[in-house]
Write a protein that holds these residues in place. Sequence first.
Motif, mmCIF file in Angstrom:
data_model
loop_
_atom_site.group_PDB
_atom_site.id
_atom_site.type_symbol
_atom_site.label_atom_id
_atom_site.label_comp_id
_atom_site.label_asym_id
_atom_site.label_seq_id
_atom_site.Cartn_x
_atom_site.Cartn_y
_atom_site.Cartn_z
ATOM 1 N N TRP A 89 1.069 -4.283 12.930
ATOM 2 C CA TRP A 89 2.353 -3.868 12.350
ATOM 3 C C TRP A 89 3.424 -4.033 13.416
ATOM 4 C CZ3 TRP A 89 2.214 -3.804 7.408
ATOM 5 C CH2 TRP A 89 0.984 -3.584 6.784
ATOM 6 N N THR A 90 4.430 -4.824 13.136
ATOM 7 C CA THR A 90 5.456 -5.129 14.131
ATOM 8 C C THR A 90 6.765 -4.395 13.878
ATOM 9 O OG1 THR A 90 6.145 -7.097 12.896
ATOM 10 C CG2 THR A 90 4.474 -7.394 14.633
ATOM 11 N N LYS A 91 6.922 -3.851 12.690
ATOM 12 C CA LYS A 91 8.143 -3.105 12.380
ATOM 13 C C LYS A 91 7.868 -2.141 11.231
ATOM 14 C CE LYS A 91 12.938 -3.615 10.940
ATOM 15 N NZ LYS A 91 13.919 -4.518 10.341
ATOM 16 N N GLY A 92 8.338 -0.928 11.377
ATOM 17 C CA GLY A 92 8.317 0.030 10.284
ATOM 18 C C GLY A 92 6.994 0.717 10.051
ATOM 19 N N SER A 93 6.948 1.425 8.954
ATOM 20 C CA SER A 93 5.826 2.270 8.583
ATOM 21 C C SER A 93 5.319 1.910 7.198
ATOM 22 C CB SER A 93 6.322 3.710 8.520
ATOM 23 O OG SER A 93 5.636 4.523 9.372
ATOM 24 N N LEU A 94 4.026 1.796 7.065
ATOM 25 C CA LEU A 94 3.390 1.495 5.790
ATOM 26 C C LEU A 94 3.125 2.805 5.047
ATOM 27 C CD1 LEU A 94 2.128 -0.988 4.303
ATOM 28 C CD2 LEU A 94 -0.033 -0.311 5.332
ATOM 29 N N SER A 95 3.455 2.858 3.779
ATOM 30 C CA SER A 95 3.073 3.994 2.937
ATOM 31 C C SER A 95 1.762 3.646 2.251
ATOM 32 C CB SER A 95 4.146 4.275 1.893
ATOM 33 O OG SER A 95 5.299 4.768 2.518
ATOM 34 N N ILE A 96 0.933 4.653 2.039
ATOM 35 C CA ILE A 96 -0.407 4.433 1.477
ATOM 36 C C ILE A 96 -0.568 5.211 0.171
ATOM 37 C CG2 ILE A 96 -2.889 4.810 1.855
ATOM 38 C CD1 ILE A 96 -1.801 2.673 3.694
ATOM 39 N N PHE A 97 -1.166 4.543 -0.822
ATOM 40 C CA PHE A 97 -1.582 5.194 -2.050
ATOM 41 C C PHE A 97 -3.070 4.937 -2.199
ATOM 42 C CE2 PHE A 97 -2.462 4.853 -6.687
ATOM 43 C CZ PHE A 97 -2.289 6.194 -6.991
ATOM 44 N N LYS A 98 -3.842 6.017 -2.309
ATOM 45 C CA LYS A 98 -5.288 5.900 -2.488
ATOM 46 C C LYS A 98 -5.541 5.773 -3.995
ATOM 47 C CE LYS A 98 -9.530 7.994 -0.847
ATOM 48 N NZ LYS A 98 -10.151 9.146 -0.215
ATOM 49 N N SER A 99 -5.740 4.526 -4.464
ATOM 50 C CA SER A 99 -5.841 4.268 -5.901
ATOM 51 C C SER A 99 -7.215 4.597 -6.480
ATOM 52 C CB SER A 99 -5.465 2.818 -6.211
ATOM 53 O OG SER A 99 -6.324 1.915 -5.557
ATOM 54 N N SER A 100 -8.184 4.837 -5.619
ATOM 55 C CA SER A 100 -9.508 5.288 -6.054
ATOM 56 C C SER A 100 -10.190 5.889 -4.831
ATOM 57 C CB SER A 100 -10.334 4.115 -6.606
ATOM 58 O OG SER A 100 -10.750 3.254 -5.564
ATOM 59 N N GLU A 101 -11.397 6.379 -5.008
ATOM 60 C CA GLU A 101 -12.145 6.915 -3.865
ATOM 61 C C GLU A 101 -12.513 5.812 -2.878
ATOM 62 O OE1 GLU A 101 -12.732 10.136 -2.965
ATOM 63 O OE2 GLU A 101 -11.301 10.445 -4.587
#
Length: 159
Positions: A63-75
Amino acid sequence: MEADVSEAKADPVMTGGCQCGAVRYALMSEPTHASICHCRMCQKAFGSYFAPLTGVPKKDLVWTKGSLSIFKSSEAVERGFCRDCGTPLTFRYIERDRITVSIGSLDDPGRVQPEIQYGIESRLPAFETLDTLPGEKTEDGATPEELARMRSRQHPDHN
């Protein structure tokens, strides 16, 4: 996930990022196993007929810029996206040491050719005939004034 701005030991093989430019990444190895997934989760996550993906070992995504948001779409799966513009960026099976990026988020997506389709039980019927539909360039159906208003605010396809 915060940006890893440390100097890489090698030049990236490919780069990419979100539409607004808030999140940028580099692939440090050639992406492999490019695919299209038609499953219903991927359709919803991409807001499209399918999700085009290609991946690298997790250590080769920087990752070279910014922040990733995460969504856990399943287990089993988590999906990464830009919280500012919503661009889908990653797909990862949590227990695997591989991560995929959305082909469309690459700066040069034409370099990647899908090799296989998954989730074909959910493939939408219209997908089968898309290549037979008539087509036109954006400028063919727009006035100069409309084209001026369509000027892209998207981040350029480079760092």
